[in-house]
Design a protein around this motif. Sequence first.
Motif, PDB file in Angstrom:
ATOM      1  N   MET A  28       8.403   8.041   5.450  1.00  0.00           N
ATOM      2  CA  MET A  28       7.060   8.506   5.130  1.00  0.00           C
ATOM      3  C   MET A  28       6.077   7.369   4.900  1.00  0.00           C
ATOM      4  N   ALA A  29       6.574   6.198   4.506  1.00  0.00           N
ATOM      5  CA  ALA A  29       5.680   5.058   4.284  1.00  0.00           C
ATOM      6  C   ALA A  29       4.992   4.611   5.563  1.00  0.00           C
ATOM      7  N   GLY A  33       9.448   8.225  -2.717  1.00  0.00           N
ATOM      8  CA  GLY A  33       8.500   9.242  -3.152  1.00  0.00           C
ATOM      9  C   GLY A  33       8.680  10.488  -2.312  1.00  0.00           C
ATOM     10  N   PRO A  34       7.611  10.991  -1.686  1.00  0.00           N
ATOM     11  CA  PRO A  34       7.723  12.191  -0.851  1.00  0.00           C
ATOM     12  C   PRO A  34       8.730  11.980   0.292  1.00  0.00           C
ATOM     13  N   ASN A  35       9.537  13.001   0.549  1.00  0.00           N
ATOM     14  CA  ASN A  35      10.545  12.931   1.606  1.00  0.00           C
ATOM     15  C   ASN A  35      10.076  13.554   2.915  1.00  0.00           C
ATOM     16  N   SER A  36       9.018  14.352   2.878  1.00  0.00           N
ATOM     17  CA  SER A  36       8.516  15.027   4.069  1.00  0.00           C
ATOM     18  C   SER A  36       7.162  15.615   3.724  1.00  0.00           C
ATOM     19  N   GLN A  65       6.669   5.344  -0.559  1.00  0.00           N
ATOM     20  CA  GLN A  65       7.404   4.145  -0.168  1.00  0.00           C
ATOM     21  C   GLN A  65       8.726   4.530   0.483  1.00  0.00           C
ATOM     22  N   SER A  66       9.123   3.753   1.480  1.00  0.00           N
ATOM     23  CA  SER A  66      10.399   3.952   2.174  1.00  0.00           C
ATOM     24  C   SER A  66      11.096   2.602   2.297  1.00  0.00           C
ATOM     25  N   PRO A  95       0.834  -1.199   0.000  1.00  0.00           N
ATOM     26  CA  PRO A  95       0.000   0.000   0.000  1.00  0.00           C
ATOM     27  C   PRO A  95       0.870   1.251   0.000  1.00  0.00           C
ATOM     28  N   GLY A  96       0.275   2.371  -0.370  1.00  0.00           N
ATOM     29  CA  GLY A  96       0.992   3.643  -0.285  1.00  0.00           C
ATOM     30  C   GLY A  96       1.271   4.313  -1.607  1.00  0.00           C
TER      31      GLY A  96
END
Length: 510
Positions: free
Chosen positions: A238-239, A76-79, A64-65, A59-60
């Motif tokens: 972030m995940a 993806g997004p870092n923050s 993803q982390s 999911p997500g």
Amino acid sequence: MPVPHAPVPHDPVPHDAVPPHRSAPYVIVLGAGLTGLVTAWQLRQRGIAVTVLEAGAEPGGVMQSSQRDGFLVEHGPNSCTLTAAIAQLVHALDLTAHLREAAPQARRRFIVRAGVPLEVPMSPPAMLRSPLFGAMAKLRVLAEPFVGRRTQMGDESVADFVRRRLGAEPLAWAVDPFVSGVYAGDPEHLSVRHAFPRLAALEREHGSLVRGMIASARRARGVAAPSAHTMISFRDGMATLPRAIAASLGPDVVRCGHRARMVEHDGLRYTVTVDTAAGMQKLAADVVISTLPLHALTQVQLPQGAGVTEALAQLALVPYPPVSSLALGFRRRDVAHALDGFGCLIPSAERRDTLGVLFSSTLFDGRAPDGHVLLTCFIGGTRHPEHGALTTDALVARVLADLRALLGITGEPAFVQHTAWPHAIPQYNLGHDANVQAATALEAALPGLLVDGQFRRGVSVGDCVASGEVIAERAVALVTALALARGHAPALDRGAGLDDHATALQPVAG
């Protein structure tokens, strides 16, 4: 991972096992990205049975982390900014202890000009001292309150808006790289009204960006806001957020490895044909919500009807340029730059391959092992879509050439992680109204289908969470109307009506 809200057990409903007179509404959400997960979570809080179908293994979506060799990488997004809605969700999911606030240095941002990373001025006095803009550009910015409102009707690009209000230099050396950082897009093509609605609203409501920002600052004084300008991530990346939502809903609700192939409608309910490792399955629902990227939605066979083909053809035109995220770890002694900020954006006028670099190990602890730093670089977008086809080695070579010149890197990377997103971020280009209208037309042609998500309500993490809440409210109104049309009082209390699905132990094979 804490799971504070255990879901009421239920299974997706076999298409031939649901009596048409049942009172409990049933919803299927296509896509387990953050928007789809928040939508499902909000529906479950309202007692609506829901299943989320996700083609991927996790999911997500892009959120993803991963951890390897002591480096914590965001794919993806870092923050994100801690909005009120995100704060409430974090609290509800019992994630407060996992929250990490960005380091104070994150307030500093750099933009490259003439090959030198220059700090972005964050106040009028700093702007007047900054070498980022020339003297004439500074005077032009100071004169912005005296520029009249736009009188022409119709859409306006971000570039035209900024040139008109601030001049060409702020566009080239501030807005252009900022647009690349947010959308990986082109300010000449993006619609200011859709891509940056708050910016357009400042002119519309105050006649000036400067006057509007002053008024906004005055309103914000003394207002308690737990999220004001607070940038956050989580201890394990972030995940953590989408994983926690999925865990709260449970594996019977969030079904990964389930790719929707076909949606059918018999005039009363929907049937979704799903491709799984166990074979094709058919699931029934009163309402189907798509939070899929449009390039994925247009691969799903939908019921035919007046206007459906035309609407899908329009939605297929929304561009999603490719973006690669390249996480590079270096020995600290091999990087000359202090890395004392959020990161560095590179304007298109610099004619480099890299769009921008985040100083990931500066932002949050635990992103790199002792004696090392982690940089996250972005390549591609509308500026260089051809880079989406490059190999990892080719990308590393191009990015290293930029980093050596801009950050004084002398050594080879000790760590490399390449994540390619062939369809990354929807572009809110000029004429985007036609895309929104096409989604509305598709919903009208297929009652009980909602088409929503990033292309409609924003691309940031905060936008996705807010979108999930809005979509859930839309779905509640829809299932309520369906229940009333069938002559039943809608069962929307938590747990209400879920017994209607208790006999559906497994979806039937198609």
